[in-house]
Design a protein around this motif. Sequence first.
Motif, PDB file in Angstrom:
ATOM      1  N   CYS A 177       1.424   9.033 -13.535  1.00 37.22           N
ATOM      2  CA  CYS A 177       1.282  10.435 -14.181  1.00 37.22           C
ATOM      3  C   CYS A 177       2.513  10.811 -15.220  1.00 37.22           C
ATOM      4  N   ALA A 178       3.391  10.533 -14.917  1.00 38.56           N
ATOM      5  CA  ALA A 178       4.562  10.680 -15.920  1.00 38.56           C
ATOM      6  C   ALA A 178       4.071  10.077 -17.077  1.00 38.56           C
ATOM      7  N   LEU A 179       4.027   8.762 -17.170  1.00 34.89           N
ATOM      8  CA  LEU A 179       3.664   7.848 -17.953  1.00 34.89           C
ATOM      9  C   LEU A 179       2.505   8.378 -19.204  1.00 34.89           C
ATOM     10  N   GLU A 180       1.612   8.648 -18.416  1.00 32.26           N
ATOM     11  CA  GLU A 180       0.315   9.250 -18.951  1.00 32.26           C
ATOM     12  C   GLU A 180       0.329  10.752 -19.602  1.00 32.26           C
ATOM     13  N   GLU A 181       1.228  11.445 -18.919  1.00 34.12           N
ATOM     14  CA  GLU A 181       1.403  12.895 -19.147  1.00 34.12           C
ATOM     15  C   GLU A 181       0.242  13.565 -18.816  1.00 34.12           C
ATOM     16  N   GLU A 182      -0.160  13.150 -17.803  1.00 37.56           N
ATOM     17  CA  GLU A 182      -1.414  13.976 -17.061  1.00 37.56           C
ATOM     18  C   GLU A 182      -1.470  13.661 -15.499  1.00 37.56           C
ATOM     19  N   LYS A 183      -2.111  14.641 -14.814  1.00 40.36           N
ATOM     20  CA  LYS A 183      -2.136  14.376 -13.272  1.00 40.36           C
ATOM     21  C   LYS A 183      -3.544  13.609 -13.090  1.00 40.36           C
ATOM     22  N   LEU A 184      -3.289  12.362 -12.661  1.00 39.65           N
ATOM     23  CA  LEU A 184      -4.525  11.665 -12.385  1.00 39.65           C
ATOM     24  C   LEU A 184      -5.150  11.914 -11.033  1.00 39.65           C
ATOM     25  N   ASP A 185      -6.383  11.605 -10.652  1.00 36.47           N
ATOM     26  CA  ASP A 185      -7.201  11.802  -9.801  1.00 36.47           C
ATOM     27  C   ASP A 185      -6.626  10.858  -8.491  1.00 36.47           C
ATOM     28  N   PHE A 186      -5.739  11.343  -7.509  1.00 34.10           N
ATOM     29  CA  PHE A 186      -5.008  10.605  -6.659  1.00 34.10           C
ATOM     30  C   PHE A 186      -5.843   9.834  -5.679  1.00 34.10           C
ATOM     31  N   GLU A 206       0.832  -1.446  -0.071  1.00 35.79           N
ATOM     32  CA  GLU A 206      -0.025  -0.049   0.122  1.00 35.79           C
ATOM     33  C   GLU A 206       0.810   1.266  -0.077  1.00 35.79           C
ATOM     34  N   SER A 207       2.042   1.242   0.641  1.00 35.13           N
ATOM     35  CA  SER A 207       2.611   2.417   0.695  1.00 35.13           C
ATOM     36  C   SER A 207       3.605   2.679  -0.605  1.00 35.13           C
ATOM     37  N   ASP A 208       3.567   2.008  -1.596  1.00 33.47           N
ATOM     38  CA  ASP A 208       4.193   2.135  -2.947  1.00 33.47           C
ATOM     39  C   ASP A 208       3.189   3.038  -3.650  1.00 33.47           C
ATOM     40  N   VAL A 209       1.986   3.342  -3.425  1.00 35.56           N
ATOM     41  CA  VAL A 209       1.047   3.913  -4.078  1.00 35.56           C
ATOM     42  C   VAL A 209       1.544   5.392  -4.461  1.00 35.56           C
ATOM     43  N   ILE A 210       2.274   6.183  -3.564  1.00 32.84           N
ATOM     44  CA  ILE A 210       2.860   7.393  -4.207  1.00 32.84           C
ATOM     45  C   ILE A 210       3.956   7.392  -5.353  1.00 32.84           C
ATOM     46  N   ASN A 211       4.732   6.396  -5.066  1.00 32.93           N
ATOM     47  CA  ASN A 211       5.656   6.306  -6.269  1.00 32.93           C
ATOM     48  C   ASN A 211       5.215   5.907  -7.611  1.00 32.93           C
ATOM     49  N   VAL A 212       3.971   4.870  -7.253  1.00 25.75           N
ATOM     50  CA  VAL A 212       3.263   4.268  -8.689  1.00 25.75           C
ATOM     51  C   VAL A 212       2.577   5.397  -9.253  1.00 25.75           C
ATOM     52  N   TYR A 213       1.806   6.179  -8.465  1.00 29.20           N
ATOM     53  CA  TYR A 213       1.023   7.406  -8.914  1.00 29.20           C
ATOM     54  C   TYR A 213       1.832   8.233  -9.621  1.00 29.20           C
ATOM     55  N   GLY A 214       3.189   8.879  -9.133  1.00 29.03           N
ATOM     56  CA  GLY A 214       4.108   9.495  -9.797  1.00 29.03           C
ATOM     57  C   GLY A 214       4.490   9.023 -11.241  1.00 29.03           C
ATOM     58  N   PHE A 215       4.857   7.509 -11.230  1.00 30.68           N
ATOM     59  CA  PHE A 215       5.078   7.045 -12.477  1.00 30.68           C
ATOM     60  C   PHE A 215       4.142   7.036 -13.256  1.00 30.68           C
ATOM     61  N   GLY A 242      -8.591 -20.371 -21.726  1.00 25.10           N
ATOM     62  CA  GLY A 242      -7.741 -20.381 -20.549  1.00 25.10           C
ATOM     63  C   GLY A 242      -7.151 -18.640 -19.893  1.00 25.10           C
ATOM     64  N   LYS A 243      -6.329 -18.841 -19.192  1.00 23.04           N
ATOM     65  CA  LYS A 243      -5.947 -17.679 -18.299  1.00 23.04           C
ATOM     66  C   LYS A 243      -4.931 -17.056 -19.204  1.00 23.04           C
ATOM     67  N   VAL A 244      -5.093 -15.572 -19.307  1.00 25.94           N
ATOM     68  CA  VAL A 244      -4.463 -14.373 -20.210  1.00 25.94           C
ATOM     69  C   VAL A 244      -4.041 -13.379 -19.266  1.00 25.94           C
ATOM     70  N   GLY A 245      -2.695 -13.088 -19.436  1.00 29.46           N
ATOM     71  CA  GLY A 245      -2.130 -11.984 -18.382  1.00 29.46           C
ATOM     72  C   GLY A 245      -1.977 -10.800 -19.532  1.00 29.46           C
ATOM     73  N   GLU A 246      -2.571  -9.502 -19.029  1.00 30.20           N
ATOM     74  CA  GLU A 246      -2.122  -8.290 -19.879  1.00 30.20           C
ATOM     75  C   GLU A 246      -1.011  -7.692 -19.020  1.00 30.20           C
ATOM     76  N   ILE A 247      -0.007  -7.067 -19.602  1.00 30.02           N
ATOM     77  CA  ILE A 247       0.833  -6.102 -18.625  1.00 30.02           C
ATOM     78  C   ILE A 247      -0.064  -4.849 -18.928  1.00 30.02           C
ATOM     79  N   GLN A 248      -0.350  -4.161 -17.833  1.00 24.01           N
ATOM     80  CA  GLN A 248      -1.018  -3.091 -17.694  1.00 24.01           C
ATOM     81  C   GLN A 248      -0.213  -1.848 -17.881  1.00 24.01           C
ATOM     82  N   GLU A 249       0.840  -1.612 -17.043  1.00 25.26           N
ATOM     83  CA  GLU A 249       1.543  -0.584 -16.789  1.00 25.26           C
ATOM     84  C   GLU A 249       3.142  -0.995 -16.440  1.00 25.26           C
ATOM     85  N   MET A 250       3.998  -0.239 -17.136  1.00 24.21           N
ATOM     86  CA  MET A 250       5.288  -0.628 -16.915  1.00 24.21           C
ATOM     87  C   MET A 250       6.332   0.835 -17.035  1.00 24.21           C
ATOM     88  N   PHE A 251       6.922   1.011 -16.202  1.00 22.96           N
ATOM     89  CA  PHE A 251       7.678   2.581 -15.975  1.00 22.96           C
ATOM     90  C   PHE A 251       8.862   2.113 -15.179  1.00 22.96           C
TER      91      PHE A 251
END
Length: 146
Positions: A23-32, A12-21, A75-84
């Motif tokens: 926002c940079a990836l999407e080039e916009e400020k997301l609703d925290f 849970e405490s990683d949310v700040i880092n992931v949020y920053g990553f 069957g089961k399929v995995g989709e990479i959603q985000e990577m930064f």
Amino acid sequence: MSATINIQRAVESDVINVYGFLCALEEEKLDFNAFQEIFNRNLKNPDCHYFMAFDEAKCVGYASVHAQWLLHHCGKVGEIQEMFVVDNYRSKGVGSLLIQELMNVAERENFKILEVTANKKRVDTHRFYESKGLEPTHFKFVKKYG
């Protein structure tokens, strides 16, 4: 960069880092607040896997894969959603370590396929995924709402 990058599951405490990553990836400020709610919900979902890359105490990358059971793959399929990866850690193996962790999940959970969608403008990203054995076989079509 130090010699050892440590990959670990997100908490849970990683949310700040992931949020920053992301926002940079999407080039916009997301609703925290919405972001944090979804992040925490997904951490509890056994079909969502979030991984963080650390250089000692410094967070330098993040990747996620979401799994689902799809009829058309029987069957089961995995989709990479985000990577930064932080700029000055790119081309130094951090992305390779993160994607290897996602591939480990795919093997462990017997995915039929591991897939990813990348924006057309991210040509370097396309080359990276192809170098890891992912093939460009589909087009993605999108219609935005709201």
